[in-house]
Design a protein around this motif. Structure first.
Motif, PDB file in Angstrom:
ATOM      1  N   THR A   1     -57.315  -3.565  19.353  1.00 25.25           N
ATOM      2  CA  THR A   1     -56.041  -3.078  19.906  1.00 25.25           C
ATOM      3  C   THR A   1     -55.590  -3.978  21.053  1.00 25.25           C
ATOM      4  O   THR A   1     -54.415  -4.331  21.158  1.00 25.25           O
ATOM      5  N   ARG A   2     -56.515  -4.366  21.899  1.00 24.72           N
ATOM      6  CA  ARG A   2     -56.197  -5.283  23.002  1.00 24.72           C
ATOM      7  C   ARG A   2     -55.694  -6.617  22.465  1.00 24.72           C
ATOM      8  O   ARG A   2     -54.716  -7.186  22.950  1.00 24.72           O
ATOM      9  N   GLY A   3     -56.339  -7.119  21.420  1.00 24.61           N
ATOM     10  CA  GLY A   3     -55.920  -8.370  20.808  1.00 24.61           C
ATOM     11  C   GLY A   3     -54.506  -8.298  20.253  1.00 24.61           C
ATOM     12  O   GLY A   3     -53.708  -9.221  20.421  1.00 24.61           O
TER      13      GLY A   3
ATOM     14  N   ARG B   1     -52.129  -6.243  21.271  1.00 27.67           N
ATOM     15  CA  ARG B   1     -51.194  -6.130  22.401  1.00 27.67           C
ATOM     16  C   ARG B   1     -50.989  -7.470  23.103  1.00 27.67           C
ATOM     17  O   ARG B   1     -49.866  -7.822  23.469  1.00 27.67           O
ATOM     18  N   LEU B   2     -52.065  -8.217  23.312  1.00 25.39           N
ATOM     19  CA  LEU B   2     -51.940  -9.530  23.948  1.00 25.39           C
ATOM     20  C   LEU B   2     -51.149 -10.494  23.060  1.00 25.39           C
ATOM     21  O   LEU B   2     -50.313 -11.258  23.550  1.00 25.39           O
ATOM     22  N   SER B   3     -51.398 -10.450  21.767  1.00 25.29           N
ATOM     23  CA  SER B   3     -50.660 -11.315  20.837  1.00 25.29           C
ATOM     24  C   SER B   3     -49.179 -10.972  20.838  1.00 25.29           C
ATOM     25  O   SER B   3     -48.322 -11.863  20.884  1.00 25.29           O
ATOM     26  N   ALA B   4     -48.859  -9.678  20.793  1.00 26.24           N
ATOM     27  CA  ALA B   4     -47.457  -9.246  20.804  1.00 26.24           C
ATOM     28  C   ALA B   4     -46.784  -9.635  22.117  1.00 26.24           C
ATOM     29  O   ALA B   4     -45.632 -10.092  22.124  1.00 26.24           O
ATOM     30  N   ALA B   5     -47.492  -9.483  23.225  1.00 24.43           N
ATOM     31  CA  ALA B   5     -46.911  -9.833  24.532  1.00 24.43           C
ATOM     32  C   ALA B   5     -46.633 -11.329  24.626  1.00 24.43           C
ATOM     33  O   ALA B   5     -45.556 -11.740  25.072  1.00 24.43           O
ATOM     34  N   ALA B   6     -47.577 -12.152  24.183  1.00 19.54           N
ATOM     35  CA  ALA B   6     -47.393 -13.604  24.251  1.00 19.54           C
ATOM     36  C   ALA B   6     -46.248 -14.054  23.344  1.00 19.54           C
ATOM     37  O   ALA B   6     -45.369 -14.816  23.764  1.00 19.54           O
ATOM     38  N   MET B   7     -46.236 -13.569  22.111  1.00 18.20           N
ATOM     39  CA  MET B   7     -45.175 -13.941  21.182  1.00 18.20           C
ATOM     40  C   MET B   7     -43.814 -13.477  21.706  1.00 18.20           C
ATOM     41  O   MET B   7     -42.836 -14.225  21.686  1.00 18.20           O
ATOM     42  N   SER B   8     -43.754 -12.259  22.198  1.00 15.71           N
ATOM     43  CA  SER B   8     -42.497 -11.705  22.704  1.00 15.71           C
ATOM     44  C   SER B   8     -42.013 -12.455  23.935  1.00 15.71           C
ATOM     45  O   SER B   8     -40.809 -12.682  24.086  1.00 15.71           O
ATOM     46  N   ALA B   9     -42.925 -12.871  24.809  1.00 14.00           N
ATOM     47  CA  ALA B   9     -42.538 -13.627  26.005  1.00 14.00           C
ATOM     48  C   ALA B   9     -41.853 -14.929  25.620  1.00 14.00           C
ATOM     49  O   ALA B   9     -40.835 -15.311  26.207  1.00 14.00           O
TER      50      ALA B   9
ATOM     51  N   ASN C   1     -55.227  -3.971   9.550  1.00  9.26           N
ATOM     52  CA  ASN C   1     -53.926  -3.546  10.101  1.00  9.26           C
ATOM     53  C   ASN C   1     -53.408  -4.401  11.247  1.00  9.26           C
ATOM     54  O   ASN C   1     -52.478  -3.988  11.940  1.00  9.26           O
ATOM     55  N   PHE C   2     -53.981  -5.569  11.485  1.00  7.29           N
ATOM     56  CA  PHE C   2     -53.541  -6.388  12.617  1.00  7.29           C
ATOM     57  C   PHE C   2     -52.056  -6.718  12.504  1.00  7.29           C
ATOM     58  O   PHE C   2     -51.298  -6.572  13.462  1.00  7.29           O
ATOM     59  N   GLU C   3     -51.620  -7.178  11.331  1.00  5.59           N
ATOM     60  CA  GLU C   3     -50.220  -7.547  11.165  1.00  5.59           C
ATOM     61  C   GLU C   3     -49.299  -6.348  11.361  1.00  5.59           C
ATOM     62  O   GLU C   3     -48.301  -6.436  12.092  1.00  5.59           O
ATOM     63  N   LYS C   4     -49.629  -5.226  10.743  1.00  2.21           N
ATOM     64  CA  LYS C   4     -48.811  -4.016  10.881  1.00  2.21           C
ATOM     65  C   LYS C   4     -48.738  -3.586  12.344  1.00  2.21           C
ATOM     66  O   LYS C   4     -47.656  -3.281  12.866  1.00  2.21           O
ATOM     67  N   ASP C   5     -49.875  -3.599  13.024  1.00  2.00           N
ATOM     68  CA  ASP C   5     -49.908  -3.211  14.435  1.00  2.00           C
ATOM     69  C   ASP C   5     -49.148  -4.203  15.308  1.00  2.00           C
ATOM     70  O   ASP C   5     -48.512  -3.825  16.291  1.00  2.00           O
ATOM     71  N   LEU C   6     -49.185  -5.481  14.938  1.00  2.00           N
ATOM     72  CA  LEU C   6     -48.455  -6.501  15.692  1.00  2.00           C
ATOM     73  C   LEU C   6     -46.946  -6.263  15.590  1.00  2.00           C
ATOM     74  O   LEU C   6     -46.226  -6.367  16.589  1.00  2.00           O
ATOM     75  N   TYR C   7     -46.476  -5.921  14.419  1.00  2.00           N
ATOM     76  CA  TYR C   7     -45.065  -5.552  14.270  1.00  2.00           C
ATOM     77  C   TYR C   7     -44.742  -4.330  15.131  1.00  2.00           C
ATOM     78  O   TYR C   7     -43.736  -4.298  15.835  1.00  2.00           O
ATOM     79  N   ASN C   8     -45.603  -3.315  15.076  1.00  4.11           N
ATOM     80  CA  ASN C   8     -45.355  -2.080  15.829  1.00  4.11           C
ATOM     81  C   ASN C   8     -45.282  -2.321  17.332  1.00  4.11           C
ATOM     82  O   ASN C   8     -44.368  -1.838  18.008  1.00  4.11           O
ATOM     83  N   VAL C   9     -46.220  -3.070  17.874  1.00  5.31           N
ATOM     84  CA  VAL C   9     -46.228  -3.339  19.314  1.00  5.31           C
ATOM     85  C   VAL C   9     -45.049  -4.239  19.692  1.00  5.31           C
ATOM     86  O   VAL C   9     -44.446  -4.069  20.754  1.00  5.31           O
TER      87      VAL C   9
END
Length: 149
Positions: A62-64, A66-74, A101-109
């Motif tokens: 989950t941390r991974g 969130r960090l991936s989504a934050a970096a990509m979004s930034a 579910n990494f990809e699905k969760d990455l979209y969600n975050v």
């Protein structure tokens, strides 16, 4: 707690183990047991031990995400003009490729940072094999191009 010679060495708990552990939905967590006892040579484990390990792996995953989504979004938010059109993002790594579910969760975050409308309609995530090598080549090409101008 109990450990093993293997676990006492740095970088021996591979993300592949995390993917296997998190995906284990059996009532006795038999895959978790196999990873811990057979692969990592940890002395016999209890169901409680296996549940704790599965929960920790889930938290790390989950941390991974969130960090991936934050970096990509930034990166995307630093270039707001990109948010007006379709954007494809290449992602390299075993977590993206194999973690349940990494990809699905990455979209969600990512919806939290970038908004539902953009993520649902214009953001496309893709597996990019050897992403660091390709990224390094793009950076080198850009630097070379900038030097000649």
């Amino acid at each position: 707690g109990r450990s093993s010679e293997i676990m006492n060495k740095s970088y021996t708990f591979d993300t592949a183990y995390m993917s296997e552990i998190v995906a284990d939905d059996s009532s006795d967590l038999n895959v978790v047991k196999t990873v811990l006892e057979s692969t990592l040579d940890i002395p016999p484990t209890t169901l409680t031990d296996r549940l704790v390990v599965k929960n920790v792996c889930d938290m790390i995953g989950t941390r991974g995400v969130r960090l991936s989504a934050a970096a990509m979004s930034a990166v995307l938010l630093a270039r707001p003009e990109l948010l007006k059109s379709e954007v494809s993002v290449g992602i390299d790594g075993s977590m993206y490729q194999f973690y349940p579910n990494f990809e699905k969760d990455l979209y969600n975050v990512s919806r939290v940072f970038l908004g539902e409308e953009f993520v649902d309609n214009r953001l496309k995530l893709h597996l990019a094999k050897d992403g660091s090598g390709v990224g390094a080549a793009i950076v080198a090409m850009t630097v070379d191009r900038d030097r000649s101008h």
